[in-house]
Design a protein around this motif. Structure first.
Motif, short mmCIF file in Angstrom:
data_model
loop_
_atom_site.label_atom_id
_atom_site.label_comp_id
_atom_site.label_asym_id
_atom_site.label_seq_id
_atom_site.Cartn_x
_atom_site.Cartn_y
_atom_site.Cartn_z
N ASP A 7 0.83 -1.20 0.00
CA ASP A 7 0.00 0.00 0.00
C ASP A 7 0.87 1.25 0.00
OD1 ASP A 7 -2.70 -1.32 2.10
OD2 ASP A 7 -2.38 -1.37 -0.05
N LYS A 8 1.93 1.24 0.78
CA LYS A 8 2.81 2.40 0.86
C LYS A 8 3.49 2.66 -0.48
CE LYS A 8 3.80 2.36 5.82
NZ LYS A 8 4.84 2.19 6.86
N VAL A 9 3.90 1.60 -1.16
CA VAL A 9 4.51 1.73 -2.47
C VAL A 9 3.50 2.33 -3.45
CG1 VAL A 9 5.38 0.44 -4.45
CG2 VAL A 9 6.16 -0.14 -2.16
N LEU A 10 2.27 1.84 -3.40
CA LEU A 10 1.22 2.35 -4.27
C LEU A 10 0.92 3.82 -3.95
CD1 LEU A 10 -0.84 1.70 -6.47
CD2 LEU A 10 -2.44 0.98 -4.69
N HIS A 11 0.94 4.16 -2.66
CA HIS A 11 0.70 5.55 -2.26
C HIS A 11 1.74 6.48 -2.87
CE1 HIS A 11 -1.66 4.28 1.61
NE2 HIS A 11 -2.26 3.95 0.48
N SER A 12 3.00 6.10 -2.82
CA SER A 12 4.08 6.92 -3.39
C SER A 12 3.86 7.13 -4.88
CB SER A 12 5.44 6.25 -3.17
OG SER A 12 5.77 6.21 -1.81
N LEU A 13 3.45 6.06 -5.56
CA LEU A 13 3.23 6.15 -7.01
C LEU A 13 2.06 7.07 -7.33
CD1 LEU A 13 4.03 5.15 -9.81
CD2 LEU A 13 2.49 3.21 -9.49
N ILE A 14 0.94 6.88 -6.64
CA ILE A 14 -0.25 7.70 -6.89
C ILE A 14 0.01 9.17 -6.58
CG2 ILE A 14 -2.61 8.18 -6.12
CD1 ILE A 14 -2.92 5.15 -5.61
N ALA A 82 7.28 11.78 -12.17
CA ALA A 82 7.14 12.08 -10.74
C ALA A 82 6.72 10.83 -9.98
CB ALA A 82 6.12 13.20 -10.53
N GLY A 83 5.84 10.03 -10.60
CA GLY A 83 5.44 8.77 -9.96
C GLY A 83 6.63 7.84 -9.78
N VAL A 84 7.42 7.68 -10.85
CA VAL A 84 8.61 6.83 -10.79
C VAL A 84 9.62 7.41 -9.81
CG1 VAL A 84 10.61 6.02 -12.11
CG2 VAL A 84 8.32 5.92 -13.12
N ARG A 85 9.79 8.74 -9.84
CA ARG A 85 10.78 9.41 -8.99
C ARG A 85 10.50 9.20 -7.50
NH1 ARG A 85 10.05 15.45 -9.54
NH2 ARG A 85 10.80 15.00 -11.63
N PHE A 86 9.27 9.52 -7.08
CA PHE A 86 8.94 9.40 -5.66
C PHE A 86 8.91 7.94 -5.22
CE2 PHE A 86 7.40 13.79 -6.16
CZ PHE A 86 7.94 14.36 -5.02
N LEU A 87 8.43 7.07 -6.10
CA LEU A 87 8.41 5.64 -5.79
C LEU A 87 9.84 5.13 -5.56
CD1 LEU A 87 7.01 2.87 -5.62
CD2 LEU A 87 7.17 2.73 -8.12
N THR A 88 10.74 5.45 -6.51
CA THR A 88 12.13 5.00 -6.40
C THR A 88 12.82 5.63 -5.20
OG1 THR A 88 12.23 4.83 -8.82
CG2 THR A 88 14.32 4.76 -7.64
N TYR A 89 12.62 6.95 -5.03
CA TYR A 89 13.27 7.66 -3.93
C TYR A 89 12.83 7.10 -2.58
CZ TYR A 89 14.60 11.38 -0.70
OH TYR A 89 15.12 12.08 0.36
N VAL A 287 -1.36 14.68 -0.78
CA VAL A 287 -1.97 13.44 -1.27
C VAL A 287 -1.55 12.26 -0.39
CG1 VAL A 287 -2.07 11.81 -3.20
CG2 VAL A 287 -2.15 14.26 -3.65
N MET A 288 -0.27 12.21 -0.01
CA MET A 288 0.19 11.13 0.86
C MET A 288 -0.53 11.16 2.22
SD MET A 288 2.38 9.01 -0.43
CE MET A 288 3.38 8.31 0.89
N THR A 289 -0.74 12.37 2.76
CA THR A 289 -1.46 12.50 4.03
C THR A 289 -2.89 11.97 3.88
OG1 THR A 289 -0.15 14.42 4.68
CG2 THR A 289 -2.28 14.13 5.78
N GLY A 290 -3.53 12.34 2.77
CA GLY A 290 -4.89 11.87 2.52
C GLY A 290 -4.96 10.36 2.36
N LEU A 291 -3.99 9.79 1.65
CA LEU A 291 -3.97 8.35 1.44
C LEU A 291 -3.70 7.60 2.74
CD1 LEU A 291 -2.01 8.17 -1.95
CD2 LEU A 291 -4.42 7.65 -1.59
N ARG A 292 -2.87 8.17 3.61
CA ARG A 292 -2.60 7.54 4.91
C ARG A 292 -3.87 7.51 5.75
NH1 ARG A 292 2.08 11.16 5.06
NH2 ARG A 292 3.84 10.08 4.08
#
Length: 299
Positions: A7-14, A82-89, A287-292
């Motif tokens: 879920d956390k990985v998906l959150h970073s991507l979204i 940006a999705g790839v960047r934040f996911l990878t980072y 967005v990450m706060t909302g997803l959490r």
């Protein structure tokens, strides 16, 4: 435990996809002007005196929509990168954090470098090449590309798949440097602010996040501008005729245009990355706060 990690990985991507799409749409005119200034004079004729002159002439000749030529390529590309960047980072950051969950400046820089390299190979090079060629095409007396799909089709038909991967090396260098500088600056400032903002892990106010992101964007511009200029030149319509490789391109810029040419287009790029850094980190954090919060409701 495994499900939570997914879920956390998906959150970073979204969150990265949303942040990238919003940022690209808002700041695109500055990217258009920056690219035009960097390509100006490539064909022997210099048309623009500076960023404002470029914007005014574009609007006079093509209307306001002229400032958005190539937008769809950049929005798709920016959202994806940006999705790839934040996911990878985020994944690299987990591997590099200490026992307290903190990531030092040098380690954050290393994670950012890795994220930049991955996004350059998977997303940035083809979308940036397409965007640059479509913008450069607008300087022709009779533009050949009627839009994103038509442009991509013609580029591949004329140059093969290699045509949309032009300038891979300078893009990798620029993206790696971009994200190394941006993430290390952002994470260092964020950790400093969090020391005085309340309990550990407490989200920073959106205005503070925007300000930190803007500072990170400003530092990134001036540190990596020469790589951006070389990247743009290598992706222009006449790059194959003019430059043997990125190093030859850099040498020709220095010899024919002078040292300051490596910072050509810095003003519009600064105006973009100043807001880009603020927008993208703010939207990402929100967005990450909302997803959490949504995730917490499940339990």
């Amino acid at each position: 435990m495994t499900e939570k990690k997914k879920d956390k990985v998906l959150h970073s991507l979204i969150a990265g996809l949303v942040a990238g799409g919003v940022e690209a749409t808002i700041t695109y005119p500055t990217e258009y002007v920056k690219t035009q200034l960097q390509l100006d004079g490539t064909s022997g004729t210099k048309r623009f005196k500076g960023p404002i002159d470029c914007a005014v002439k574009t609007v006079q000749e093509k209307g306001i929509p002229g400032l958005y030529k190539g937008l769809s390529a950049l929005v798709i590309g920016t959202a994806a990168k940006a999705g790839v960047r934040f996911l990878t980072y985020d994944q690299l950051k987990v591997l590099l954090q200490d026992e307290n969950g903190n990531v030092s400046g040098p380690r954050s820089m290393l994670a950012g470098l890795g994220a930049g390299m991955v996004e350059a190979i998977t997303v940035v090079t083809p979308t940036e090449t397409i965007k640059t060629k479509i913008i450069h095409d607008q300087t022709r007396a009779k533009p050949q590309y009627n839009g994103l799909v038509h442009g991509v089709t013609k580029i591949i038909a004329n140059e093969g798949l290699g045509g949309i991967y032009r300038g891979l090396f300078p893009v990798m260098m620029r993206q790696g440097a971009n994200q190394a500088v941006r993430f290390s600056t952002y994470s260092t400032l964020k950790q400093e602010f969090q020391k005085y903002s309340g309990p550990p892990g407490q989200p920073l106010p959106a205005l503070v996040t925007f300000g930190i992101g803007a500072i990170a964007g400003t530092v990134t511009v001036y540190a990596t501008m020469p790589l951006d200029v070389i990247k743009t030149k290598m992706q222009g319509l006449k790059a194959k005729e003019l430059y043997r490789n990125s190093f030859h391109c850099g040498w020709k810029i220095l010899k024919e245009e002078g040292l300051l040419a490596f910072w050509k287009g810095a003003t519009p790029r600064l105006s973009r990355l100043l807001f880009s850094g603020g927008i993208i980190f703010t939207v990402y954090e929100q967005v990450m706060t909302g997803l959490r919060k949504i995730e917490e409701l499940k339990y």
